[in-house]
Design an enzyme around this catalytic site. Structure first.
Site, PDB file in Angstrom:
ATOM      1  N   ASP A 133      23.207  72.949  60.104  1.00  0.00           N
ATOM      2  CA  ASP A 133      23.270  72.662  58.332  1.00  0.00           C
ATOM      3  C   ASP A 133      24.277  71.726  58.336  1.00  0.00           C
ATOM      4  O   ASP A 133      24.920  71.829  57.531  1.00  0.00           O
ATOM      5  CB  ASP A 133      23.284  74.138  57.865  1.00  0.00           C
ATOM      6  CG  ASP A 133      23.077  73.936  56.376  1.00  0.00           C
ATOM      7  OD1 ASP A 133      22.484  72.845  56.167  1.00  0.00           O
ATOM      8  OD2 ASP A 133      23.468  74.878  55.756  1.00  0.00           O
ATOM      9  N   GLY A 162      29.511  86.594  48.741  1.00  0.00           N
ATOM     10  CA  GLY A 162      30.355  86.900  47.646  1.00  0.00           C
ATOM     11  C   GLY A 162      31.349  85.713  47.256  1.00  0.00           C
ATOM     12  O   GLY A 162      30.883  84.591  47.502  1.00  0.00           O
ATOM     13  N   LYS A 183      37.022  84.154  51.794  1.00  0.00           N
ATOM     14  CA  LYS A 183      35.878  84.374  51.258  1.00  0.00           C
ATOM     15  C   LYS A 183      35.725  86.069  51.548  1.00  0.00           C
ATOM     16  O   LYS A 183      36.048  86.503  52.512  1.00  0.00           O
ATOM     17  CB  LYS A 183      34.781  83.726  52.509  1.00  0.00           C
ATOM     18  CG  LYS A 183      34.442  82.491  52.377  1.00  0.00           C
ATOM     19  CD  LYS A 183      33.525  81.877  53.257  1.00  0.00           C
ATOM     20  CE  LYS A 183      33.007  80.399  53.245  1.00  0.00           C
ATOM     21  NZ  LYS A 183      31.921  80.124  54.271  1.00  0.00           N
ATOM     22  N   ILE A 204      37.115  80.103  43.384  1.00  0.00           N
ATOM     23  CA  ILE A 204      36.813  78.744  43.401  1.00  0.00           C
ATOM     24  C   ILE A 204      35.381  78.396  43.408  1.00  0.00           C
ATOM     25  O   ILE A 204      34.956  77.384  43.413  1.00  0.00           O
ATOM     26  CB  ILE A 204      37.776  78.184  44.447  1.00  0.00           C
ATOM     27  CG1 ILE A 204      37.699  78.761  45.788  1.00  0.00           C
ATOM     28  CG2 ILE A 204      39.254  77.790  43.996  1.00  0.00           C
ATOM     29  CD1 ILE A 204      38.446  77.793  46.777  1.00  0.00           C
ATOM     30  N   GLY A 205      34.801  79.519  44.078  1.00  0.00           N
ATOM     31  CA  GLY A 205      33.295  79.334  44.026  1.00  0.00           C
ATOM     32  C   GLY A 205      32.524  80.559  44.466  1.00  0.00           C
ATOM     33  O   GLY A 205      33.133  81.515  44.606  1.00  0.00           O
ATOM     34  N   ILE A 206      31.131  80.443  44.431  1.00  0.00           N
ATOM     35  CA  ILE A 206      30.570  81.511  44.968  1.00  0.00           C
ATOM     36  C   ILE A 206      29.856  81.179  46.361  1.00  0.00           C
ATOM     37  O   ILE A 206      29.150  79.954  46.412  1.00  0.00           O
ATOM     38  CB  ILE A 206      29.420  81.863  44.021  1.00  0.00           C
ATOM     39  CG1 ILE A 206      30.057  82.570  42.756  1.00  0.00           C
ATOM     40  CG2 ILE A 206      28.422  83.148  44.612  1.00  0.00           C
ATOM     41  CD1 ILE A 206      30.802  83.767  42.879  1.00  0.00           C
ATOM     42  N   GLY A 207      30.029  81.978  47.523  1.00  0.00           N
ATOM     43  CA  GLY A 207      29.474  81.838  48.674  1.00  0.00           C
ATOM     44  C   GLY A 207      28.186  82.766  48.846  1.00  0.00           C
ATOM     45  O   GLY A 207      27.847  83.238  47.966  1.00  0.00           O
ATOM     46  N   GLU A 208      27.752  82.564  49.907  1.00  0.00           N
ATOM     47  CA  GLU A 208      26.314  83.520  50.224  1.00  0.00           C
ATOM     48  C   GLU A 208      26.607  84.866  50.081  1.00  0.00           C
ATOM     49  O   GLU A 208      25.812  85.558  49.956  1.00  0.00           O
ATOM     50  CB  GLU A 208      25.838  82.945  51.560  1.00  0.00           C
ATOM     51  CG  GLU A 208      24.574  83.057  52.102  1.00  0.00           C
ATOM     52  CD  GLU A 208      24.347  82.640  53.333  1.00  0.00           C
ATOM     53  OE1 GLU A 208      23.369  83.162  54.045  1.00  0.00           O
ATOM     54  OE2 GLU A 208      24.894  81.738  54.028  1.00  0.00           O
TER      55      GLU A 208
HETATM   56  O1  ACK Z   1      32.630  72.282  46.271  1.00  0.00           O
HETATM   57  P1  ACK Z   1      33.792  73.503  46.254  1.00  0.00           P
HETATM   58  O2  ACK Z   1      35.008  73.289  45.304  1.00  0.00           O
HETATM   59  O3  ACK Z   1      34.367  73.739  47.679  1.00  0.00           O
HETATM   60  O4  ACK Z   1      32.923  74.844  46.340  1.00  0.00           O
HETATM   61  C1  ACK Z   1      32.689  75.446  47.248  1.00  0.00           C
HETATM   62  C2  ACK Z   1      33.004  76.736  47.102  1.00  0.00           C
HETATM   63  O5  ACK Z   1      34.312  77.175  47.663  1.00  0.00           O
HETATM   64  C3  ACK Z   1      31.977  77.816  47.740  1.00  0.00           C
HETATM   65  O6  ACK Z   1      31.598  77.619  48.975  1.00  0.00           O
HETATM   66  C4  ACK Z   1      34.877  75.855  48.024  1.00  0.00           C
HETATM   67  N1  ACK Z   1      35.452  76.246  49.344  1.00  0.00           N
HETATM   68  C5  ACK Z   1      34.923  76.951  50.514  1.00  0.00           C
HETATM   69  N2  ACK Z   1      35.938  77.007  51.533  1.00  0.00           N
HETATM   70  C6  ACK Z   1      36.985  76.138  50.940  1.00  0.00           C
HETATM   71  C7  ACK Z   1      38.288  75.893  51.587  1.00  0.00           C
HETATM   72  N3  ACK Z   1      38.443  76.239  52.720  1.00  0.00           N
HETATM   73  N4  ACK Z   1      39.199  75.703  50.757  1.00  0.00           N
HETATM   74  C8  ACK Z   1      38.653  75.055  49.629  1.00  0.00           C
HETATM   75  N5  ACK Z   1      37.504  75.130  49.046  1.00  0.00           N
HETATM   76  C9  ACK Z   1      36.763  75.937  49.820  1.00  0.00           C
HETATM   77  C10 ACK Z   1      33.729  74.918  48.220  1.00  0.00           C
END
Ligand code: ACK
Length: 907
Positions: free
Chosen positions: A665, A552, A572, A546-550
């Site tokens: 932050d 991975g 994550k 669903i996305g890219i974090g710091e």
């Molecule tokens: O804006 P988003 O869809 O929400 O894209 C970011 C991405 O992962 C990178 O951080 C999503 N994300 C992070 N933690 C969660 C979570 N607990 N539940 C759903 N989405 C998340 C975040």
């Protein structure tokens, strides 16, 4: 009685019975049946009727008129002469039987002549006329035959009448009972149900019994006339004009009560005359009434900052006894026993500002006040000025920067300063020394750095404020323990506690939870397992990225733990090829998150550290991050919904600051939203704190637009710097995810803030919310509200949205010039228009502006005469405006004073 169809003329004659025509006593010819075989023995002479239909009768009556010769009066008669005859019947469905055997007949009775013979002239003989009645039950067939058996008498049958009995149609207790045949037995009672007459309804099931002799017996239950009708002569008649009947259990129609009338017959209630009313609970029999006039003789007695108001009852009570009073005033004051619904003519008002003009109004209301007026004013008012009073106690003392010997204290201004605060006094002593020896420190600001304390010692701190009226009460004792170790240099500003300290802290202050910095653990895995659960990777089912974090990828998936329902989670992971330090930094987020347990903080489910990839598992937030979510739904939420989101965020932040955790932050991108629109604070990565702190690396990492100036300038990260960021999040939320300061460069943002510019209200943003943002962006951090205060403010707004959230600053083009605050005149966010709206006097906006009253200062000289001369003539309006002007000025003067004082205290 109902006669049955009996045709005597067709009575069949037996051998001996003769049909004879004679004249009756009125000389009318009649037919009789006669027999007179008195000389021969063993007579049995039968005479029977035609078939008689029983017509539903169950018991029939036979009345026989006959003459019978006295045997003694017959010359030469032997013992064969009889003076009786027998009456028989035979039930049958056949109406045309030619021959019925005599043995088939059943005997009803032997009939003898009566004692009281009536003399009748029949021909040349004088006879005596007998009348005998017999009855018998006939229930088995459709009809029957009757027969007469002569056994040797001298008889003439003059007439035979057959009938049955009914209880006649009758009306009892407003119920109609139909004509009813009596029962079969002489003692039987037939139960009959009645039906209610027109315009009536059943009170209790109407019933009566029809007795064997045709009489109605034992009436039970009955009906009553419906509302608007009354009983007259066994029927229900409509009430006349001017009368009413409200409920069916009432007696007759009643005349309309005073001040009411009915225009048509059949009224169930009388309408009130114009100007008179009835409350929902007033009975129809009550006169119509009026709202009360104003209370009288309002007097006030001021005692420092409280007032007792007393008044007497209105001149006109409107014909009611349920009078209640309501007190009103501007501003936050406390009425006791309560503000409205007062039964007594007295109320105490407290928590007033000292030296302030107030106007109080007392209104009278009763059960018919809602939506109606008495025509005249319903309230009285009094204007007064409170006395001098000492400030109320200081609250919310907080400690930060705790070391072995020092602590920084900060506190909130007293809820009621009652004047300009000249200084604060901090009193402190070692707890086990009690107050035997204490030290005092004085300060002009709302904070103090206390030094020279003993390590690992519990201290008690108390703070009080001083104004021209003297010292206020000391705050409640605030206890705090100094540390045994000094902080690691890597987290210079986060007021956290080492593990050892935590143990001591728990011991000293049971119940207070403080966040533990995971970097105080030598072994990072020990830290993570202290606060996070190790999850077996086989329980995790990854579904999609669903996305890219710091560090991975971020994936969504499902987690099934033994004995628990499967849940959706976010996963994550730490990308392959990481260094030890990166693993440690990555897992530090879990160590931090695992210490929190709050509905507005993202929940940690656990970690995977024993196999690769290393993962952090958290609850899944369906709507992702708040900024993207809001942009997607631009303009689609109500203000209340947006404020609800802000409330969630501040509730999470309050929890974090209570745990002494500084987020650093806080931004809409780090808030996650679930499917119920619940917002949760996330992103607890410590990396940004721990990176190489060389100037260049440092500033590139700081989210400038969200960060408080002191944190940018010299890394002073505190709950107050989080408050600044919270103000920016408020702005992001109210503008549906707009980028703060649009496309301005970071350098320009820093410069603009330094020059006193602040973000303007987003489109349609209620004034009070923008005011709260401006408070969060106070240059001096000690003047920013705490998260507890913000939470209280938002809760108030949510509870009272119509009056607080309705006012927006109007539609503003975005982007626009930033608004200056804190300029030389200190009045930037005040406007005549908002002020007049707030006190409900917006109709004078143009009048006042045209006359040049556009700032608090310009109002300083405003008098009653001034107002009269520009056209504000209503005395109560003049009072209200003047009272409010005092308050506006007071709070502005105070603000200016504070700002001047603050500028003299070195930061
Ligand atoms: O804006 P988003 O869809 O929400 O894209 C970011 C991405 O992962 C990178 O951080 C999503 N994300 C992070 N933690 C969660 C979570 N607990 N539940 C759903 N989405 C998340 C975040």
């Amino acid at each position: 009685c109902m006669a049955l169809d009996l045709r005597l003329s067709q009575v069949r004659t037996g051998v001996a019975w003769e049909e004879v025509s004679i004249m009756d006593e009125k000389n009318i010819p009649i037919r009789t049946y006669q027999v007179c075989n008195v000389m021969e023995p063993s007579q049995s002479n039968w005479l029977r009727t035609d078939w008689i239909p029983r017509s539903g009768a169950q018991r029939i009556y036979v009345e026989i008129k006959f003459t019978l010769r006295d045997c003694n009066s017959l010359p030469g008669v032997t013992g064969t002469c009889k003076e009786t005859f027998n009456l028989y019947y035979y039930e049958s469905n056949n109406d045309r039987e030619h021959y019925i055997r005599e043995s088939n007949f059943l005997k009803i009775d032997t009939v003898a002549a009566d004692e009281s013979f009536t003399q009748v002239d029949i021909g040349d003989r004088i006879m005596k006329l007998n009348t005998e009645v017999r009855n018998v039950k006939v229930t088995t067939r459709k009809g029957f035959y009757l027969a007469f058996q002569d056994v040797g008498a001298c008889i003439a049958l003059i007439s035979v009448r057959v009938f049955y009995k009914t209880c006649p149609l009758s009306i009892r207790n407003l119920a109609t009972f139909p004509d009813t045949n009596t029962g079969a037995d002489t003692s039987s009672l037939v139960e009959v149900k009645g039906s209610c007459v027109n315009q009536s309804e059943e009170r209790e099931e109407p019933k009566m019994y029809c007795g064997a002799d045709g009489e109605w017996l034992v009436p039970i239950g009955g009906c009553v006339c419906i509302p608007g009708y009354e009983e007259k002569g066994g029927a229900c008649q409509a009430c006349k004009v001017g009368f009413y009947r409200a409920v069916s259990t009432d007696g007759a129609c009643s005349e309309c009560p005073p001040h009411s009338h009915s225009e048509k017959a059949g009224a169930t209630v009388c309408d009130c005359n114009p100007g008179y009313y009835r409350s929902e609970t007033d009975p129809a029999s009550m006169p119509c009434t009026q709202p009360p006039s104003a209370p009288q003789q309002l007097i006030s007695e001021v005692n420092e900052t409280s007032v007792v108001l007393e008044w007497s009852a209105p001149l006109r009570l409107g014909g009611r006894t349920d009078i209640r009073y309501k007190a009103g005033s501007l501003g936050d004051v406390l009425f006791s026993p309560q503000q409205s619904g007062l039964g007594a003519t007295r109320v105490c008002v407290s928590e007033l500002q000292a030296h302030t003009r107030y106007t109080f109004t007392i209104g009278a209301r009763n059960g018919v006040s809602q939506g109606h007026t008495a025509g005249a004013r319903e309230s009285v008012s009094v204007t007064l000025t409170t006395n001098q009073a000492a400030p109320s106690p200081v609250t919310s003392i907080q400690a930060s920067d705790v070391t072995r010997h020092d602590v920084s204290l900060a506190w909130q201004q007293p809820a009621r300063p009652n004047g300009v605060i000249l200084e604060y006094e901090v009193k402190y002593y070692e707890k086990n020394q009690k107050e035997r020896s204490y030290r005092i420190m004085k300060t002009a600001s709302r904070s103090a750095d206390i030094t020279g304390l003993n390590p690992l010692t519990v201290y008690v701190f108390q703070v009080r404020a001083r104004t021209a009226a003297g010292y206020g009460e000391f705050s409640a004792p605030f206890e705090f323990s100094t540390n045994s170790v000094t902080f690691l240099p890597t987290s210079p500003c986060t007021p956290s506690t080492s593990k050892q300290d935590l143990e001591e802290e728990k011991h000293l202050n049971p119940g207070v939870r403080i966040y533990v910095d995971p970097f105080t653990y030598e072994d990072p895995d020990q830290a993570v397992h202290e606060f996070a659960k190790e999850i077996d990777a086989s329980n995790i089912h990854i579904e999609k990225v669903i996305g890219i974090g710091e560090f991975g990828e971020v994936c969504s998936g499902r987690l099934r733990l033994q004995g628990k329902r499967e849940i959706y989670v976010a996963i994550k992971s730490l990308k392959a090829g990481y260094a030890d330090k990166q693993r440690r930094d990555f897992l530090s987020e879990a160590s931090i998150m695992g210490q929190f347990d709050h509905p507005n903080i993202i929940r940690l489910e656990g970690v995977v550290t024993r196999c690769k990839p290393v993962m952090i598992i958290t609850e899944y937030m369906e709507n992702g991050s708040l900024n993207t979510f809001l942009r997607k739904h631009d303009g689609q939420f109500t203000v209340i919904q947006l404020v609800g989101m802000l409330r969630g965020i501040v509730s999470g932040m309050k929890y974090l600051s209570d745990m002494s955790y500084v987020h650093r932050d806080l931004a809409a991108r780090n808030i996650l939203v679930n499917s119920n629109l619940v917002c949760k604070v996330s992103d607890f990565g410590l990396s940004r704190v721990l990176e190489d702190e060389s100037e260049a690396a440092y500033t590139t990492q700081i989210p400038i637009r969200w960060t408080a100036p002191e944190a940018i300038a010299y890394r002073k990260f505190t709950p107050a710097s989080d408050t600044w960021s919270y103000g920016v999040v408020m702005w992001e939320v109210m503008s549906y995810g707009e980028r703060p300061y649009w496309d301005m460069s970071n350098q320009d943002v820093i410069k603009a803030i330094d020059e006193g510019y602040r973000l303007p209200p987003p489109m349609d943003c209620p004034v009070c919310l923008h005011q709260l943002m401006l408070d969060c962006w106070q240059r001096d951090r000690i003047h920013r509200p705490s998260f507890t205060q913000i939470l209280n403010i938002l809760d108030k707004l949510i509870r009272n949205p119509t009056t607080t959230l309705r006012r927006t600053g109007g539609e503003r083009p975005v982007p626009t010039l930033l608004e200056p605050v804190g300029g030389p005149e200190f009045v930037s966010v005040w406007s005549v228009e908002y002020w007049l709206q707030a006190i409900g006097m917006d109709m004078y906006k143009d009048t006042l502006t045209a006359a040049g009253y556009t700032s608090p200062d310009s109002l300083l000289t405003l008098t009653q005469q001034d107002m009269a001369s520009i056209g504000i003539v209503t005395p109560s309006h003049q009072d209200q405006i003047l009272a409010s002007v005092q308050q506006v000025l007071l709070s502005h003067m105070q603000q200016i004073q504070e700002q001047m004082q603050d500028s003299m205290v070195p930061v």
